[in-house]
Scaffold this active site. Structure first.
Site, PDB file in Angstrom:
ATOM      1  N   ASP A 153       0.852  -1.219  -0.060  1.00  0.00           N
ATOM      2  CA  ASP A 153      -0.033  -0.136  -0.073  1.00  0.00           C
ATOM      3  C   ASP A 153       0.844   1.073   0.025  1.00  0.00           C
ATOM      4  O   ASP A 153       2.001   1.313   0.350  1.00  0.00           O
ATOM      5  CB  ASP A 153      -0.861  -0.133   1.324  1.00  0.00           C
ATOM      6  CG  ASP A 153      -2.287   0.860   1.116  1.00  0.00           C
ATOM      7  OD1 ASP A 153      -2.564   1.445   0.087  1.00  0.00           O
ATOM      8  OD2 ASP A 153      -2.666   1.222   2.074  1.00  0.00           O
ATOM      9  N   ASN A 192     -11.331  -2.593  -5.102  1.00  0.00           N
ATOM     10  CA  ASN A 192     -10.320  -1.322  -5.687  1.00  0.00           C
ATOM     11  C   ASN A 192     -11.299  -1.100  -7.136  1.00  0.00           C
ATOM     12  O   ASN A 192     -10.870  -0.107  -7.829  1.00  0.00           O
ATOM     13  CB  ASN A 192      -9.127  -1.793  -6.185  1.00  0.00           C
ATOM     14  CG  ASN A 192      -8.210  -1.827  -5.040  1.00  0.00           C
ATOM     15  OD1 ASN A 192      -7.263  -2.901  -4.695  1.00  0.00           O
ATOM     16  ND2 ASN A 192      -8.290  -0.828  -4.163  1.00  0.00           N
TER      17      ASN A 192
HETATM   18  C1  IPE Z   1      -5.552  -2.743   0.119  1.00  0.00           C
HETATM   19  O1  IPE Z   1      -5.130  -1.122  -0.246  1.00  0.00           O
HETATM   20  C2  IPE Z   1      -5.676  -3.496  -1.521  1.00  0.00           C
HETATM   21  C3  IPE Z   1      -4.284  -3.417  -2.111  1.00  0.00           C
HETATM   22  C4  IPE Z   1      -3.186  -3.209  -1.705  1.00  0.00           C
HETATM   23  C5  IPE Z   1      -4.162  -4.161  -3.319  1.00  0.00           C
HETATM   24  P1  IPE Z   1      -6.233  -0.230  -0.324  1.00  0.00           P
HETATM   25  O2  IPE Z   1      -5.449   1.154  -0.524  1.00  0.00           O
HETATM   26  O3  IPE Z   1      -7.072  -0.471  -1.402  1.00  0.00           O
HETATM   27  O4  IPE Z   1      -6.858  -0.368   1.114  1.00  0.00           O
HETATM   28  P2  IPE Z   1      -7.865   0.783   1.947  1.00  0.00           P
HETATM   29  O5  IPE Z   1      -8.556   1.476   1.109  1.00  0.00           O
HETATM   30  O6  IPE Z   1      -6.592   2.061   2.416  1.00  0.00           O
HETATM   31  O7  IPE Z   1      -8.363   0.139   2.987  1.00  0.00           O
HETATM   32  C1  IPE Z   2      -1.627   0.233  -3.323  1.00  0.00           C
HETATM   33  O1  IPE Z   2      -1.523   1.773  -3.561  1.00  0.00           O
HETATM   34  C2  IPE Z   2      -2.078  -0.402  -4.689  1.00  0.00           C
HETATM   35  C3  IPE Z   2      -3.466  -0.712  -4.915  1.00  0.00           C
HETATM   36  C4  IPE Z   2      -4.455  -0.674  -4.110  1.00  0.00           C
HETATM   37  C5  IPE Z   2      -3.674  -1.203  -6.349  1.00  0.00           C
HETATM   38  P1  IPE Z   2      -2.628   2.687  -3.468  1.00  0.00           P
HETATM   39  O2  IPE Z   2      -2.938   3.123  -4.717  1.00  0.00           O
HETATM   40  O3  IPE Z   2      -3.852   2.291  -2.412  1.00  0.00           O
HETATM   41  O4  IPE Z   2      -1.871   3.869  -2.774  1.00  0.00           O
HETATM   42  P2  IPE Z   2      -2.344   5.008  -1.728  1.00  0.00           P
HETATM   43  O5  IPE Z   2      -2.914   4.141  -0.631  1.00  0.00           O
HETATM   44  O6  IPE Z   2      -3.615   5.612  -2.242  1.00  0.00           O
HETATM   45  O7  IPE Z   2      -1.318   5.682  -1.430  1.00  0.00           O
HETATM   46 MG    MG Z   3      -4.039   2.431  -0.603  1.00  0.00          MG
END
Ligand code: IPE
Ligand code: IPE
Ligand code: MG
Length: 265
Positions: free
Chosen positions: A35, A83
């Site tokens: 993340d 997502n």
């Molecule tokens: C979790 O991250 C999903 C992945 C890393 C693929 P998110 O960014 O989607 O999670 P939340 O929204 O912060 O809980």
């Molecule tokens: C994790 O990084 C990747 C996916 C969930 C696909 P994020 O895209 O959630 O990055 P932040 O949390 O917005 O920084």
């Molecule tokens: Mg994230």
């Protein structure tokens, strides 16, 4: 299911571990919630997509290190069932990125004896991607190195509902006596049926939640949360997570072995 790190097995060549790590206490299975890609990009004034692209490089580094250090299984969260609620451009970019990276890296996964699998509701992914996933899974299925599970369109709740549905169908067909359903039978219907549960869960970017990841499998995993954003996560951060893991006392609801041996007076 019993599960061991590759250390001591004949399967894989394990390179020297960094000093200070206890070879006997390495996790057999590491799970990672990767993340912070978006925040990494934002901090640099870049579009979020650049964060996802940079995140791929971290993933390659961590896969290689896990393989070199004898970790048997690496399971990463690449795209959740939630997502899809992101802007269409970002979702499309991610799907194309997964396809391009898999295409580009498939040969080196083969060379490194990585066995890749994709866990999740794969039918909902673009057809080009599912075709490539089928090819990659099939062509690496006999590889003897690290198991690399990529959770794509994965949701822990969906996985549990699916397992319940499959058991109900087997019972309705008369193939399964409901009285025989226990934790092992249930776990056998999960995407991870062939893997042991993760010993260690790493989440980057400082979020203290599991975001619908491996809800069943993480029951007794040790959790390491770091503020480091995924594209910055490197060998030193993995080492820090492993030292943290090795400092934990895993009791699984029991007592420390030394206290367990004490007689009750
Ligand atoms: C979790 O991250 C999903 C992945 C890393 C693929 P998110 O960014 O989607 O999670 P939340 O929204 O912060 O809980
Ligand atoms: C994790 O990084 C990747 C996916 C969930 C696909 P994020 O895209 O959630 O990055 P932040 O949390 O917005 O920084
Ligand atoms: Mg994230």
């Amino acid at each position: 299911m019993t599960c061991q790190s590759a250390i001591g097995s004949e399967k894989s060549q394990v390179l020297a571990l960094p000093p200070g790590l206890d070879v006997k206490r390495m996790p057999a299975h590491i799970a990672v919630i990767m993340d912070g890609n978006g925040r990494w990009a934002k901090a640099r004034g870049l579009p979020r997509m650049m964060g996802h692209r940079a995140g791929v490089e971290s993933l390659k580094t961590i896969l290689r290190l896990c393989s070199d250090w004898g970790i048997g299984v690496l399971t990463v969260y690449a795209f959740s069932t939630e997502n899809w609620s992101r802007p269409r451009d970002e979702v499309n970019f991610l799907m194309t990125l997964f396809e391009n990276v898999l295409n580009r890296e498939l040969q080196s996964l083969q060379n490194e004896q990585v066995k890749i699998s994709f866990l999740g509701d794969l039918d909902a992914l673009p057809e080009n991607l599912t075709d490539l996933i089928t090819k990659a899974t099939h062509s690496t299925s006999l590889n003897t190195g690290i198991h690399f599970n990529v959770c794509t369109n994965y949701g822990g709740r969906r996985e549990l509902v699916l397992a319940a549905k499959k058991l109900a169908e087997r019972s309705a067909r008369g193939d399964l006596d409901p009285a025989l359903i226990d934790e092992n039978v249930f776990a056998g219907e999960l995407y991870t049926s062939k893997e042991c549960d993760p010993d260690l869960l790493i989440r980057t970017s400082g979020e203290n939640r599991i975001s619908n990841f491996l809800l069943w499998q993480l029951a007794y995993s040790e959790i390491h949360v770091t503020d480091v954003l995924w594209p910055d996560f490197n060998d030193k951060d993995l080492l820090r997570a492993l030292f943290d893991y090795q400092s934990r006392s895993r009791r699984f609801g029991g007592l420390e072995s030394s206290s367990a041996n004490q007689k009750v007076s």
